[in-house]
Design an enzyme around this catalytic site. Structure first.
Site, PDB file in Angstrom:
ATOM      1  N   GLY A  23      -6.875  -1.008  11.127  1.00  0.00           N
ATOM      2  CA  GLY A  23      -8.263  -1.350  10.817  1.00  0.00           C
ATOM      3  C   GLY A  23      -9.224  -0.174  10.962  1.00  0.00           C
ATOM      4  CG  ASP A  78     -10.427   0.711   4.163  1.00  0.00           C
ATOM      5  OD1 ASP A  78     -10.513  -0.450   4.612  1.00  0.00           O
ATOM      6  OD2 ASP A  78      -9.565   1.513   4.540  1.00  0.00           O
ATOM      7  CB  ILE A 156       4.815  14.931   5.046  1.00  0.00           C
ATOM      8  CG1 ILE A 156       6.030  15.156   5.937  1.00  0.00           C
ATOM      9  CG2 ILE A 156       4.642  16.093   4.051  1.00  0.00           C
ATOM     10  CD1 ILE A 156       7.340  15.239   5.178  1.00  0.00           C
ATOM     11  CE  LYS A 194       5.584  -0.779  29.129  1.00  0.00           C
ATOM     12  NZ  LYS A 194       5.697  -0.289  30.531  1.00  0.00           N
ATOM     13  CB  THR A 198      -2.494   5.639  23.209  1.00  0.00           C
ATOM     14  OG1 THR A 198      -2.604   4.347  22.631  1.00  0.00           O
ATOM     15  CG2 THR A 198      -3.844   6.335  23.168  1.00  0.00           C
ATOM     16  CD  GLN A 199       0.120   8.685  28.311  1.00  0.00           C
ATOM     17  OE1 GLN A 199       0.730   9.673  28.677  1.00  0.00           O
ATOM     18  NE2 GLN A 199       0.113   7.551  29.006  1.00  0.00           N
ATOM     19  CE  LYS A 230      -0.532   5.412  32.511  1.00  0.00           C
ATOM     20  NZ  LYS A 230       0.330   4.233  32.681  1.00  0.00           N
ATOM     21  N   GLY A 362      -7.073 -10.530 -13.251  1.00  0.00           N
ATOM     22  CA  GLY A 362      -5.687 -10.063 -13.308  1.00  0.00           C
ATOM     23  C   GLY A 362      -5.374  -9.381 -14.613  1.00  0.00           C
ATOM     24  CB  CYS A 389     -12.428 -10.346 -14.654  1.00  0.00           C
ATOM     25  SG  CYS A 389     -12.447  -8.874 -15.714  1.00  0.00           S
ATOM     26  CG  HIS A 515     -14.514  -7.987 -11.147  1.00  0.00           C
ATOM     27  ND1 HIS A 515     -13.369  -8.579 -10.694  1.00  0.00           N
ATOM     28  CD2 HIS A 515     -14.184  -7.364 -12.302  1.00  0.00           C
ATOM     29  CE1 HIS A 515     -12.372  -8.321 -11.531  1.00  0.00           C
ATOM     30  NE2 HIS A 515     -12.850  -7.582 -12.519  1.00  0.00           N
ATOM     31  CD  GLU A 517     -14.736 -10.078  -7.703  1.00  0.00           C
ATOM     32  OE1 GLU A 517     -15.583 -10.714  -8.359  1.00  0.00           O
ATOM     33  OE2 GLU A 517     -13.679  -9.641  -8.200  1.00  0.00           O
TER      34      GLU A 517
HETATM   35  N1  GLN Z   1      -6.814  -8.064 -18.148  1.00  0.00           N
HETATM   36  C1  GLN Z   1      -8.154  -8.348 -18.523  1.00  0.00           C
HETATM   37  C2  GLN Z   1      -8.812  -7.191 -19.252  1.00  0.00           C
HETATM   38  O1  GLN Z   1      -8.373  -6.069 -19.163  1.00  0.00           O
HETATM   39  C3  GLN Z   1      -8.991  -8.776 -17.327  1.00  0.00           C
HETATM   40  C4  GLN Z   1      -9.090  -7.746 -16.259  1.00  0.00           C
HETATM   41  C5  GLN Z   1      -9.548  -8.305 -14.939  1.00  0.00           C
HETATM   42  O2  GLN Z   1      -9.408  -9.493 -14.668  1.00  0.00           O
HETATM   43  N2  GLN Z   1     -10.076  -7.467 -14.072  1.00  0.00           N
HETATM   44  O3  GLN Z   1      -9.776  -7.362 -19.927  1.00  0.00           O
END
Ligand code: GLN
Length: 547
Positions: A23, A78, A156, A194, A198-199, A230, A362, A389, A515, A517
């Protein structure tokens, strides 16, 4: 004239040891949150030690969701935490991979910028890393730049980054510090925490010439003051600079836990920064936590997607839903539904308990039929439904097939030979063969149609939201859709591309090509998510009243 002395920015490096997934992103975000609450201007950047130029081409099973910044950079998830915790927008400069560093060095070599010198990891790669670290500091926009180094000390892959940190620490002196995050395991049989890993991890860092200034210990059990002393003693760290990060019910409680252990004070003291405020202004954040703790009644949302096995694949959607549920005074009960498993026979059973359904974004064919089946069921049963989307594109395809009678309607992403290409590539996308960073990416304006659920939710006529897709609603069909009841509720003011679709007669049936979100943060939750969850809660109450 005002004589302002411009202060140099302070650089904080966050490294991780022992194991991954401790995290670091949450700790960096929590520290940024606290410093911002003390009145500092803060930004966070992440260095990822993999060769991909950016995570855009990565399968979500590899590193979880791909986050998108307003300037159209496909970034590590992130950065989503950074924005959710700080309300500060990130950009391309906030996420750099080994691949980008090498690409830039190789481009310079080809241009002859190195004047015939042998190009090497030290100093050329490390100099390029340092340039990228300082790029944000040089803007003059920030008092603190928090740089998270991905990976685990000893890998690496992260060596050049750590060498750059060593050099910067030396050059910057007190204007920088290193926070090292490690793990303190609990051995159940011995009932003991333990400290040895960490050490060892700190020793590894010291071998690379880096002395951490602050240690954050990830743990499942309280670490005693004695154990901390410690660790401090063995690791050359001040005892009060050893803080614990114990598992908490919510990541949003971490800033408070860090403040209780004075992490902000320690950082301010060690860097000699002058805090505009003696105490962090945390009221809005605490008010959110208060809402989160007092929300006891659930709201049940089903998320239909194909990456449901992986916790982080829909991170921003989970968080946006959680924020929206909290602001609506509810506890989020999120059910992941695998789109490949949804069939006509089991859809009733799979979705029957949902107060609202999200059809996930997707790429590609897998699981797509399950999304259509789920959508038909949601539309016919008038369940609050949110398509994001690809989810929005599926809404359009399902409507074309089952309402407009175009049995083979599809997106050309799935079937290039269909007669009804209701979702299609724009002309300029057709000739693109390079997969990296070539989608419609980043924030675009969207003009909302008055009286729609979307316009009502935002309370605005023009909004700006982030995109990540290649395919678009095919404008040729707009008239037919509108006549049959699926309307365009939002469009791009310049290109007139359809950004939002909606079925007005329904409880809440909205799809967004963008999107929403990505823009949802703890202190500024996304309005569409708020509105969707509110509709789900109302629907739940209706169901309860009729049962
Ligand atoms: N696959 C779809 C596109 O390229 C939707 C992409 C997505 O859902 N972010 O338009």
């Amino acid at each position: 004239m005002e004589n302002k002395v411009k202060k140099d920015p302070k650089y904080i490096f966050v490294t991780g040891g022992v194991v991954s997934s401790l995290g670091k992103g949450i700790i960096s975000s929590s520290l940024a949150n606290l410093l911002a609450a003390r009145g500092f201007r803060v930004t966070i950047q992440k260095f990822d030690p993999y060769i991909n130029i950016d995570p855009g081409t990565l399968n979500p099973y590899e590193h979880g969701e791909c986050y998108v910044t307003v300037d159209g950079h496909e970034a590590d998830l992130d950065l989503g935490h950074y924005e959710r915790f700080t309300n500060i927008r990130t950009t391309r400069a906030n996420n750099v991979t080994t691949g980008r560093i090498y690409q830039s060095v190789i481009d310079k070599e080809r241009r002859g910028d190195y004047l015939g010198k042998t190009v090497q990891i030290v100093p050329h790669i490390t100099d390029e890393i340092k340039r990228n670290v300082k790029q944000l500091g040089n803007t003059g926009d920030f008092d603190f730049i928090i740089t998270e180094i991905g990976g685990v000390v000893g890998d690496i892959e992260s060596l050049p980054f750590l060498e750059a940190v060593r050099q910067l620490r030396w050059e910057l002196g007190r204007d920088s510090l290193v926070i090292h995050l490690t793990y303190v395991p609990f051995i159940a049989a011995a009932k003991e925490l333990k400290t040895k890993p960490t050490q060892h991890s700190v020793k590894k860092l010291q071998e690379l010439g880096i002395q951490p200034d602050v240690l954050v210990l990830r743990t499942e059990h309280d670490i005693t003051a004695e154990a901390r002393r410690k660790i401090a003693l063995f690791c050359n760290v001040a005892p009060d600079a050893v803080v614990q990060s114990i598992d908490l019910p919510s990541i949003y409680e971490v800033p408070v836990a860090m403040h209780r252990q004075h992490l902000d004070d320690i950082v301010i003291r060690l860097t000699g920064a002058e805090a505009p405020m003696a105490e962090p202004h945390m009221q809005p954040w605490l008010a959110f936590l208060e809402k989160m703790h007092s929300a006891d009644k659930p709201v049940t949302i089903g998320l239909v997607g194909k990456y449901v096995e992986l916790q982080d694949a829909y991170k921003s959607i989970d968080e946006a839903l959680f924020q929206a549920a909290t602001y609506n005074g509810r506890k989020l009960d999120l059910r992941m539904i695998h789109s490949e498993k949804v069939t006509v026979e089991n859809v009733d059973e799979l979705l029957g308990e949902m107060d609202g359904v999200i059809i996930a974004p997707g790429f590609g064919q897998r699981g797509i039929e399950g999304k259509f089946t789920a959508l038909k069921w949601c539309r016919e049963n008038d369940v609050p439904t949110f398509g994001i989307c690809l989810g929005m594109q599926c809404m359009v395809i399902e409507f074309a097939r089952n309402v407009l009678g175009m049995a083979d309607a599809n997106s050309t992403e799935m079937d290039t030979t269909t007669r009804h290409k209701v979702i299609d590539l724009m002309e300029e996308q057709k000739s693109i063969s390079n997969l990296g960073g070539t989608m419609r990416l980043g924030a675009y304006d969207c003009c909302l149609r008055k009286g729609t659920k979307a316009a009502e939710a935002y309370g605005a006529e023009i909004v700006s939201e982030r995109h990540r897709h290649r395919f678009e609603f095919n404008d040729d069909y707009k008239g037919q859709f509108e006549a049959a009841g699926m309307i365009c509720a939002g469009e791009n003011p310049k290109t007139h591309l359809v950004e939002v679709v909606e079925i007005p007669g329904k409880r809440w049936f909205v799809g967004t090509q963008y999107h929403p979100e990505y823009s949802s943060t703890v202190l500024s939750p996304n309005p569409l998510f708020l509105s969707f969850v509110k509709a789900a809660i109302d629907y739940r109450a209706e169901k309860a009243a009729t049962n």
